[in-house]
Scaffold this motif. Structure first.
Motif, PDB file in Angstrom:
ATOM      1  N   ARG A   1      -0.080 -12.570  15.687  1.00  0.00           N
ATOM      2  CA  ARG A   1      -1.303 -11.872  15.299  1.00  0.00           C
ATOM      3  C   ARG A   1      -0.925 -10.604  14.548  1.00  0.00           C
ATOM      4  NH1 ARG A   1      -4.400 -14.431  14.496  1.00  0.00           N
ATOM      5  NH2 ARG A   1      -4.177 -16.415  15.509  1.00  0.00           N
ATOM      6  N   ALA A   2      -1.836 -10.146  13.744  1.00  0.00           N
ATOM      7  CA  ALA A   2      -1.633  -8.841  13.118  1.00  0.00           C
ATOM      8  C   ALA A   2      -1.599  -7.786  14.216  1.00  0.00           C
ATOM      9  CB  ALA A   2      -2.765  -8.543  12.143  1.00  0.00           C
ATOM     10  N   ALA A   3      -0.692  -6.831  14.057  1.00  0.00           N
ATOM     11  CA  ALA A   3      -0.565  -5.791  15.075  1.00  0.00           C
ATOM     12  C   ALA A   3      -1.453  -4.591  14.763  1.00  0.00           C
ATOM     13  CB  ALA A   3       0.898  -5.367  15.181  1.00  0.00           C
ATOM     14  N   GLY A   4      -2.423  -4.790  13.861  1.00  0.00           N
ATOM     15  CA  GLY A   4      -3.318  -3.698  13.500  1.00  0.00           C
ATOM     16  C   GLY A   4      -4.066  -4.065  12.239  1.00  0.00           C
ATOM     17  N   PRO A   5      -5.013  -3.244  11.842  1.00  0.00           N
ATOM     18  CA  PRO A   5      -5.785  -3.579  10.629  1.00  0.00           C
ATOM     19  C   PRO A   5      -4.949  -3.437   9.356  1.00  0.00           C
ATOM     20  CG  PRO A   5      -6.487  -1.463  11.551  1.00  0.00           C
ATOM     21  CD  PRO A   5      -5.490  -2.024  12.500  1.00  0.00           C
ATOM     22  N   HIS A   6      -5.421  -4.103   8.306  1.00  0.00           N
ATOM     23  CA  HIS A   6      -4.768  -4.008   6.994  1.00  0.00           C
ATOM     24  C   HIS A   6      -4.783  -2.582   6.483  1.00  0.00           C
ATOM     25  CE1 HIS A   6      -5.463  -8.333   7.122  1.00  0.00           C
ATOM     26  NE2 HIS A   6      -4.661  -8.485   6.089  1.00  0.00           N
ATOM     27  N   GLY A   7      -3.924  -2.353   5.518  1.00  0.00           N
ATOM     28  CA  GLY A   7      -3.908  -1.035   4.904  1.00  0.00           C
ATOM     29  C   GLY A   7      -3.143  -1.069   3.601  1.00  0.00           C
ATOM     30  N   ALA A   8      -2.966   0.085   3.002  1.00  0.00           N
ATOM     31  CA  ALA A   8      -2.190   0.171   1.765  1.00  0.00           C
ATOM     32  C   ALA A   8      -1.678   1.593   1.610  1.00  0.00           C
ATOM     33  CB  ALA A   8      -3.045  -0.213   0.566  1.00  0.00           C
ATOM     34  N   THR A   9      -0.561   1.718   0.919  1.00  0.00           N
ATOM     35  CA  THR A   9      -0.085   3.061   0.585  1.00  0.00           C
ATOM     36  C   THR A   9      -0.197   3.244  -0.921  1.00  0.00           C
ATOM     37  OG1 THR A   9       2.237   2.581   0.111  1.00  0.00           O
ATOM     38  CG2 THR A   9       1.615   2.793   2.426  1.00  0.00           C
ATOM     39  N   TRP A  10      -0.498   4.442  -1.301  1.00  0.00           N
ATOM     40  CA  TRP A  10      -0.760   4.763  -2.703  1.00  0.00           C
ATOM     41  C   TRP A  10       0.130   5.924  -3.114  1.00  0.00           C
ATOM     42  CZ3 TRP A  10      -4.646   1.591  -4.756  1.00  0.00           C
ATOM     43  CH2 TRP A  10      -5.369   0.857  -3.808  1.00  0.00           C
ATOM     44  N   ALA A  11       1.008   5.649  -4.081  1.00  0.00           N
ATOM     45  CA  ALA A  11       1.953   6.683  -4.521  1.00  0.00           C
ATOM     46  C   ALA A  11       1.228   7.806  -5.258  1.00  0.00           C
ATOM     47  CB  ALA A  11       3.022   6.069  -5.421  1.00  0.00           C
ATOM     48  N   HIS A  12       1.900   8.936  -5.308  1.00  0.00           N
ATOM     49  CA  HIS A  12       1.314  10.081  -5.998  1.00  0.00           C
ATOM     50  C   HIS A  12       0.953   9.784  -7.449  1.00  0.00           C
ATOM     51  CE1 HIS A  12       2.332  13.738  -3.293  1.00  0.00           C
ATOM     52  NE2 HIS A  12       1.458  12.915  -2.779  1.00  0.00           N
ATOM     53  N   GLU A  13       1.828   9.057  -8.128  1.00  0.00           N
ATOM     54  CA  GLU A  13       1.528   8.816  -9.547  1.00  0.00           C
ATOM     55  C   GLU A  13       0.253   8.025  -9.724  1.00  0.00           C
ATOM     56  OE1 GLU A  13       4.742   7.656  -7.729  1.00  0.00           O
ATOM     57  OE2 GLU A  13       4.635   6.108  -9.288  1.00  0.00           O
ATOM     58  N   TYR A  14      -0.105   7.261  -8.685  1.00  0.00           N
ATOM     59  CA  TYR A  14      -1.338   6.501  -8.799  1.00  0.00           C
ATOM     60  C   TYR A  14      -2.509   7.439  -9.072  1.00  0.00           C
ATOM     61  CZ  TYR A  14      -5.216   3.426  -7.713  1.00  0.00           C
ATOM     62  OH  TYR A  14      -6.382   2.711  -7.793  1.00  0.00           O
ATOM     63  N   PHE A  15      -2.498   8.599  -8.469  1.00  0.00           N
ATOM     64  CA  PHE A  15      -3.597   9.541  -8.670  1.00  0.00           C
ATOM     65  C   PHE A  15      -3.406  10.348  -9.944  1.00  0.00           C
ATOM     66  CE2 PHE A  15      -3.052   8.697  -4.182  1.00  0.00           C
ATOM     67  CZ  PHE A  15      -4.323   8.285  -3.831  1.00  0.00           C
ATOM     68  N   GLU A  16      -2.151  10.710 -10.203  1.00  0.00           N
ATOM     69  CA  GLU A  16      -1.907  11.617 -11.318  1.00  0.00           C
ATOM     70  C   GLU A  16      -1.952  10.905 -12.666  1.00  0.00           C
ATOM     71  OE1 GLU A  16       1.743  13.560 -10.275  1.00  0.00           O
ATOM     72  OE2 GLU A  16       0.915  14.106  -8.327  1.00  0.00           O
ATOM     73  N   ASP A  17      -1.571   9.637 -12.659  1.00  0.00           N
ATOM     74  CA  ASP A  17      -1.546   8.880 -13.914  1.00  0.00           C
ATOM     75  C   ASP A  17      -2.510   7.713 -13.903  1.00  0.00           C
ATOM     76  OD1 ASP A  17       0.542  10.561 -14.411  1.00  0.00           O
ATOM     77  OD2 ASP A  17       2.092   9.067 -13.984  1.00  0.00           O
ATOM     78  N   GLU A  18      -3.290   7.579 -12.854  1.00  0.00           N
ATOM     79  CA  GLU A  18      -4.195   6.430 -12.706  1.00  0.00           C
ATOM     80  C   GLU A  18      -3.427   5.121 -12.713  1.00  0.00           C
ATOM     81  OE1 GLU A  18      -7.937   6.998 -14.926  1.00  0.00           O
ATOM     82  OE2 GLU A  18      -8.022   8.217 -13.101  1.00  0.00           O
ATOM     83  N   ARG A  19      -2.199   5.196 -12.267  1.00  0.00           N
ATOM     84  CA  ARG A  19      -1.349   4.025 -12.285  1.00  0.00           C
ATOM     85  C   ARG A  19      -0.094   4.352 -11.502  1.00  0.00           C
ATOM     86  NH1 ARG A  19      -0.099  -0.262 -15.172  1.00  0.00           N
ATOM     87  NH2 ARG A  19       2.095  -0.745 -15.358  1.00  0.00           N
ATOM     88  N   GLY A  20       0.233   3.524 -10.505  1.00  0.00           N
ATOM     89  CA  GLY A  20       1.409   3.826  -9.720  1.00  0.00           C
ATOM     90  C   GLY A  20       1.656   2.736  -8.696  1.00  0.00           C
ATOM     91  N   GLU A  21       2.700   2.960  -7.866  1.00  0.00           N
ATOM     92  CA  GLU A  21       3.050   1.918  -6.912  1.00  0.00           C
ATOM     93  C   GLU A  21       2.078   1.883  -5.741  1.00  0.00           C
ATOM     94  OE1 GLU A  21       6.675   1.862  -4.205  1.00  0.00           O
ATOM     95  OE2 GLU A  21       7.088   0.220  -5.607  1.00  0.00           O
ATOM     96  N   VAL A  22       1.642   0.682  -5.445  1.00  0.00           N
ATOM     97  CA  VAL A  22       0.769   0.472  -4.306  1.00  0.00           C
ATOM     98  C   VAL A  22       1.445  -0.558  -3.411  1.00  0.00           C
ATOM     99  CG1 VAL A  22      -1.549  -0.156  -3.558  1.00  0.00           C
ATOM    100  CG2 VAL A  22      -1.196   0.832  -5.837  1.00  0.00           C
ATOM    101  N   VAL A  23       1.386  -0.334  -2.111  1.00  0.00           N
ATOM    102  CA  VAL A  23       1.921  -1.297  -1.158  1.00  0.00           C
ATOM    103  C   VAL A  23       0.795  -1.709  -0.227  1.00  0.00           C
ATOM    104  CG1 VAL A  23       3.616  -1.739   0.645  1.00  0.00           C
ATOM    105  CG2 VAL A  23       4.175  -0.172  -1.248  1.00  0.00           C
ATOM    106  N   ALA A  24       0.362  -2.972  -0.370  1.00  0.00           N
ATOM    107  CA  ALA A  24      -0.621  -3.497   0.573  1.00  0.00           C
ATOM    108  C   ALA A  24       0.152  -4.004   1.777  1.00  0.00           C
ATOM    109  CB  ALA A  24      -1.412  -4.628  -0.070  1.00  0.00           C
ATOM    110  N   PHE A  25      -0.341  -3.696   2.980  1.00  0.00           N
ATOM    111  CA  PHE A  25       0.436  -4.114   4.145  1.00  0.00           C
ATOM    112  C   PHE A  25      -0.480  -4.583   5.264  1.00  0.00           C
ATOM    113  CE2 PHE A  25      -0.361   0.428   4.904  1.00  0.00           C
ATOM    114  CZ  PHE A  25      -0.838   0.407   6.205  1.00  0.00           C
ATOM    115  N   VAL A  26       0.129  -5.314   6.176  1.00  0.00           N
ATOM    116  CA  VAL A  26      -0.533  -5.622   7.439  1.00  0.00           C
ATOM    117  C   VAL A  26       0.536  -5.472   8.534  1.00  0.00           C
ATOM    118  CG1 VAL A  26      -0.134  -8.121   7.228  1.00  0.00           C
ATOM    119  CG2 VAL A  26      -1.945  -7.283   8.712  1.00  0.00           C
ATOM    120  N   PRO A  27       0.225  -4.729   9.588  1.00  0.00           N
ATOM    121  CA  PRO A  27       1.212  -4.515  10.653  1.00  0.00           C
ATOM    122  C   PRO A  27       1.514  -5.826  11.374  1.00  0.00           C
ATOM    123  CG  PRO A  27      -0.588  -2.912  10.788  1.00  0.00           C
ATOM    124  CD  PRO A  27      -1.010  -3.956   9.815  1.00  0.00           C
ATOM    125  N   VAL A  28       2.763  -6.009  11.744  1.00  0.00           N
ATOM    126  CA  VAL A  28       3.167  -7.216  12.474  1.00  0.00           C
ATOM    127  C   VAL A  28       4.020  -6.789  13.655  1.00  0.00           C
ATOM    128  CG1 VAL A  28       3.124  -8.742  10.467  1.00  0.00           C
ATOM    129  CG2 VAL A  28       5.206  -7.477  11.005  1.00  0.00           C
TER     130      VAL A  28
END
Lengths: 279, 279
Positions: B165-192
DNA sequence: TTCGACCCTCCGGCAACGGGAGAGTCAACA
DNA sequence: TGTTGACTCTCCCGTTGCCGGAGGGTCGAA
């Protein structure tokens, strides 16, 4: 204990507002959002935390495609009333745009439905000179709708004061440049009995008493709203090219039946395309 | 008796199509609508009458803001099926845009309603390392929605095949450049649970098994849809500036409750803002 | 022939930024 | 106290779909 609002770098401010760094610099350039301070030696921008809500408002307005000068007006509005008025007028423009879009979609579907578009009935008519009350202006295509509505009010008002009925439905003439440059002279008119003259005050408001030139026209009836006018123009003009010689005079439209509120499909318009008189 | 279609000058064609002369020349330049003939000595464009319907179609598509390359694709479509598919996909984009606009309008009203925006509850948390399945990409802000939906499908599929089972709800991390350049690394994750490993084929599809770094975070709960995220970020980030020190690590979002179909108001998201551990 | 309407090809500009170069700054770690 | 590496600065150009205008050739009817 006065504690000043902390200031942050442009990158940090960017994270607080969801506005990109490029965008923030741009808003600085155009005077939408000036940094709270600028380091005089390095040029580094410093934003204060209390600028965050303002940035959020800007972001929403820009997301609605409100032009930057208008956003500036909203931000500089002296009170909430003025601010809300600007916003409301923008939302109304968006509504109008949406309605237009719906019309175009409908017209596109019609065009693609492959109904082979009943060949337009074109007749040639010799039209006599016609006395009219007229309002004349050089109008851009984008403003034509609003302008014509106003002009029509003027004409109706002038008519109401001369104790005469209209001698026919309203209409307008559209100069060639209107099509070629999307901007040209338009004359809104309403036929009147010979001899009718508008009041001085209507004349001052722009109503003229003139005569529409007579002559030979190719005439076709357009059914429905404005979004499909090009098809009637295309068919009528093609007919003229094939079977007559066009003239550089303005094209005339006579609005025999207007749209019924929101429903343009009942509208009936006669389009008069000037042609050389057959010898 | 073969009668060729007559040709007309650009000005006349303009009247037949409601396209300005400038626009017609532009469409020639970009290859949307080539004149039927060009006088080799004078350069005069000649349009054939049978080009009128094509011009009308172009006009409608452009009125719907379809980009020129796409219009070209529609015109060059080998059959009606391909043509209609292109058009439909454009109409769908317009629908999506409309939905977005509605969200922004609602969010604007909220912002202006002068509800003094309940001060956000921010807590500081020390979060342990967390094993997750993750999908990683560099994403532009415009594509983020679609990308995340796809990534989530990948994660769920990977999860379904590891008998955990998932060990928690889904989530994502958003790198700083995503905000500053409207484009950057995103990591979608689900805890296991610790030790879970995805199938080779999910790994091939892009699913990684990694550990999210632990550390200290400022955490706040965001209520509702994406259009208002900036307010939570603003409040949370401001709080961090005042009471802690931010870190350049990616911001983490945990989607505890998703939107309910069309209704985003029930969504609950925890936003984790990394801060320096207090010594 | 002559005039006015028409047509041609550049060139520049518009809105609201994004991309990228080249160079200076800042802060944390060694 | 260096030395990175992240951050920031200022240009300048590119984007999209045309419009405006200059400067100059063409066409057709009087």
């Amino acid at each position: 204990m006065f504690e000043p609002d902390p200031v942050v770098s442009i990158g940090e401010f960017s994270r607080l507002t969801y506005l990109s760094v490029k965008t923030l610099r741009h808003y600085h350039d155009v005077g939408l959002l000036e940094p709270a301070a600028i380091d005089p030696s390095t040029g580094y921008r410093r934003y204060s935390l209390d600028q965050v809500p303002r940035a959020h408002l800007i972001r929403r307005l820009r997301d609605l495609d409100m032009p930057v000068p208008e956003v500036r007006a909203v931000l500089r509005a002296p009170d909430d009333v003025a601010r809300d008025a600007t916003i409301r007028s923008h939302l109304e423009r968006m509504e109008a745009e949406l309605a237009r879009t719906r019309g175009v979609v409908a017209s596109l579907r019609e065009l693609l439905s492959s109904a082979p578009s009943a060949p337009l009935a074109v007749t040639f008519l010799d039209v006599p000179v016609q006395p009219v009350f007229a309002v004349r202006a050089t109008v851009a295509a984008l403003d034509a709708g609003g302008w014509y509505a106003d002009a029509r009010l003027l004409l109706d008002s002038a008519l109401a004061h001369v104790d005469a009925r209209a001698a026919g439905p309203h209409g307008a003439t559209w100069a060639h440049e209107y099509f070629e440059d999307e901007r040209g002279e338009v004359v809104a008119f309403v036929p009147v009995p010979r001899g009718a003259a508008p009041r001085a005050r209507d004349v001052a408001a722009g109503v003229e008493s003139i005569e529409l030139a007579g002559g030979r026209f190719a005439v076709a009836e357009h059914l429905g709203g404005f979004d499909d006018f090009d098809r009637t123009y295309g068919a009528l003009g093609s007919h003229v090219v094939r079977h007559a010689a066009g003239l550089p005079d303005a094209i005339r439209e006579v609005y025999r039946v207007g749209p019924d509120g929101d429903d343009p499909s009942v509208a009936r318009t006669d389009v008069y395309w000037p042609v050389r008189a057959t010898a």
